[in-house]
Scaffold this active site. Structure first.
Site, short mmCIF file in Angstrom:
data_model
loop_
_atom_site.label_atom_id
_atom_site.label_comp_id
_atom_site.label_asym_id
_atom_site.label_seq_id
_atom_site.Cartn_x
_atom_site.Cartn_y
_atom_site.Cartn_z
N GLU A 179 0.83 4.29 3.85
CA GLU A 179 2.00 5.15 4.04
C GLU A 179 1.81 6.02 5.28
O GLU A 179 1.00 6.96 5.28
CB GLU A 179 2.21 6.05 2.82
N LYS A 309 -2.65 5.74 -18.87
CA LYS A 309 -1.79 4.99 -17.94
C LYS A 309 -0.33 4.90 -18.36
O LYS A 309 0.35 3.93 -18.05
CB LYS A 309 -2.37 3.57 -17.71
N ASP A 385 -9.68 4.21 -10.82
CA ASP A 385 -8.72 3.26 -11.39
C ASP A 385 -7.31 3.63 -10.92
O ASP A 385 -6.77 4.67 -11.33
CB ASP A 385 -8.81 3.32 -12.92
N HIS A 484 9.52 11.12 9.36
CA HIS A 484 9.29 9.81 8.76
C HIS A 484 9.89 8.71 9.59
O HIS A 484 9.30 7.64 9.73
CB HIS A 484 9.79 9.75 7.33
#
Ligand code: ADP
Length: 599
Positions: A179, A309, A385, A484
């Site tokens: 990104e 998660k 993770d 951006h």
């Protein structure tokens, strides 16, 4: 023995014409014959790999019949003595399981190369493997720990943000991301935190919550009441703690739903993130409980009350992993000079967005601008993770005017569920391990198990703070979209970077609100910054930290020039959201909010 690496695979693939592969496979094999551009391997290095173990002559012989190959597999020589081409055939004909190639061949690199040949014809684009590298990678660290059915690896650029001054020490923070703007923006946040950051872990407990069932709701209640008693908890704890040197049961949080119980085991896990460890302990704890309640039926070792998660309120409220709070005071001058906004504007933006907007949206744990961005990038770099970005990104960002006149800015982040570890999982892979080493938290802490993992949690939270500060400033100043568009839409990447987009050094006195500017070094030529011990009164005691990470006696806070640091060469004064142009499902930070493009 058969050849491996680009050369070996190439020979093997070119001969597939002579065997009974169908034409589609042949084409694919030919496509794969092209030099493996993705690996960009130097030829002599590859040959170095080949000469040690492989007999390329085997690859020039026509493959033997299936019956002959089966006989070889069943003989002492075993599957590894077959040629690559023969192994491909055996896998295709289901005489060898692809997932077992590593153990059957005793050579992970060869196994990966052969699997690619087997898989290539079945992919949407037969040349797809060309750009997926696989060579020069230590697969021994992957096997049985990190990944199965391996066909290569995806390199991700790693940027660095920093120096980040946290608890009196400097850190250079690795961030793996695709990104644009994210690292530059976080770096700017680090630079603006001239007084340093205070970061503390206030709770530590990984969780696992099995679902169990009793014959009646009344019996379920009985079990619930039983576990509330201290002496009974001790029985379960004894079983739990016996499973590991590091797992220590802290609490048992039980939820009732009719005949069902959800038992949330909360434990410290040393330097491990702790999921495996807690699961193991949980099984032992349940065994101890079952001795008292034989009719108790375990339905699942994870009953989603953990919660791992998935978005949840319980992690937000009760915490999971490390709970961290972290704060900094940013002088008003710095808010103006580096962040290009005002204290009033950034506070207003923060209240409006992080508190009101998130609450209107019904968000749980999302009272922040883009915590998930920093978490995802650091998790990938440091072998954490990535799926745990979901819970780990729970974050409340608060900002208020500070000091006697309210000229300065107090910013804090509170992160109740940072799931991190410095041993186990991906932390043992060499590049990820290097990133942990950069932060001084690699592996198990020598003297005090758990200290490295807690330290990592503190650094992650402090980096989130930097990211929040920078992005909120950009929003307050109205720079977001502009930056951006500039940073995420550079055509052709670096090859077409114009001089106006190439980084230069930073100015302590930037006047514009767009573009990259330049700086003058600190007047004395020594890299230095200020460390501020935040007092509850809103006053600050200030000490200086130099490039050797040592604290000097307090000195006055100077203007932004004093913040020029060694190596602090690249900061955009623009800020970031690349989700404007990236598909949200491809942004790891969007794991927790799959359809959101906002921060
Ligand atoms: P997790 O529980 O995070 O999934 P593992 O299953 O790999 O991770 O468990 C961690 C392993 O590392 C255990 O076998 C444990 O005994 C070992 N270990 C060594 N030193 C430490 C430490 N300081 N803290 C935690 N675990 C450690």
């Amino acid at each position: 023995m058969a050849g491996i690496g680009p050369l070996g695979i190439l020979r093997q693939r070119s001969r597939t014409r002579t065997v009974s592969f169908n034409s589609c496979r042949e084409e694919s094999a030919m496509a794969a014959c092209k030099e493996d551009r993705g690996t960009q391997t130097e030829k002599d290095k590859v040959q170095g790999v080949l000469t040690e173990e492989n007999n390329d002559a085997d690859e020039d012989k026509p493959p033997r019949s299936l019956e002959e190959c089966i006989a070889v597999i069943n003989s002492e020589a075993g599957a590894k003595s077959l040629s690559n081409q023969e192994i491909v055939q055996m896998v295709e004909k289901k005489h060898l399981p692809s997932y077992k190639l590593e153990s059957l061949l005793g050579n992970p690199l060869r196994a990966v190369g052969i699997r690619r040949t087997v898989v290539a014809p079945h992919t949407a684009n037969q040349g797809s493997m060309d750009s997926l590298p696989y060579d020069h990678y230590d697969y021994t660290k992957v096997m049985g720990v990190c990944c199965e059915n391996v066909i290569g690896y995806v390199p991700i650029p790693v940027g660095v943000a920093g120096p980040l001054l946290m608890n009196g020490k400097m850190y250079m923070v690795p961030m793996a991301t695709t990104e644009g703007c994210l690292v530059a923006s976080t770096n700017r946040g680090c630079r603006a935190m001239v007084n340093g950051v205070k970061s503390e872990v206030f709770r530590d407990g990984m969780t696992r919550a099995p679902s169990v069932r009793l014959p009646t709701a009344a019996q379920a209640t009985e079990v619930y009441m039983w576990t509330r008693k201290k002496e009974n908890f001790a029985v379960i704890k004894e079983g739990f703690d016996s499973t590991s040197r590091f797992a220590r049961l802290q609490d048992l949080q039980v939820g009732i739903a009719g005949r069902l119980l959800f038992m949330r085991f909360v434990a410290q896990t040393g330097d491990a993130m702790g999921m495996n460890m807690v699961s193991k302990g949980t099984e032992a704890g349940l065994k101890a409980l079952k001795k008292h309640f034989p009719e108790l039926e375990v339905l699942s070792v994870s009953g989603n009350y953990c919660v791992d998660k998935k978005p949840s309120a319980i992690n937000w409220i009760e915490g999971r992993g490390k709970s961290v709070v972290c704060e900094s005071v940013v002088p008003g001058k710095v808010v103006t000079s580096i962040l290009k906004t005002s204290v009033a504007a950034i506070v207003e933006a923060s209240v409006t967005k992080n508190l009101v907007g998130s609450s209107l949206a019904g968000s749980i744990g999302g009272n922040n601008a883009h915590a998930a961005n920093i978490i995802a990038a650091m998790f990938i770099a440091c072998g954490q993770d990535p799926a745990q970005v979901v819970g780990s990104s729970n974050c409340m960002t608060l900002m208020e005017a500070w000091g006697e006149k309210g000229d300065d800015l107090h910013i804090s982040v509170t992160m109740p569920s940072l799931e991190v570890g410095t041993v186990g999982g991906g932390t043992g892979l060499a590049p990820q391990s290097a990133c942990l080493t950069m932060l001084g938290v690699k592996g198990a802490h020598k003297d005090n198990p758990g200290e490295n993992a807690c330290q990592l949690a503190k650094i992650v939270a402090a980096t989130v703070l930097a990211g929040e500060l920078s992005l909120m400033s950009a929003l307050a100043a109205g720079h977001l979209v502009k930056s951006h568009l500039a940073h995420n839409r550079v055509k052709g990447g670096s090859s077409s970077l114009s001089s106006s987009t190439m980084p230069t050094t930073i100015s302590s006195d930037t006047s514009g609100t767009s573009g990259i500017t330049t700086t003058t070094p600190a007047p004395d030529g020594i890299s230095s910054t200020k460390f501020c011990d935040v007092q509850p009164s809103g006053k600050a005691s200030v000490g200086e930290v130099n490039s050797t990470n040592t604290c000097k006696p307090p000195a006055a806070v100077g203007d932004a020039k004093i913040n020029a640091m060694q190596g602090d060469t690249v900061v955009s004064d623009k800020d970031s959201t690349s989700n404007i142009v990236l598909s949200p499902c491809q942004d790891p930070a969007n794991i927790s909010v799959p359809h959101s493009r906002d921060r």
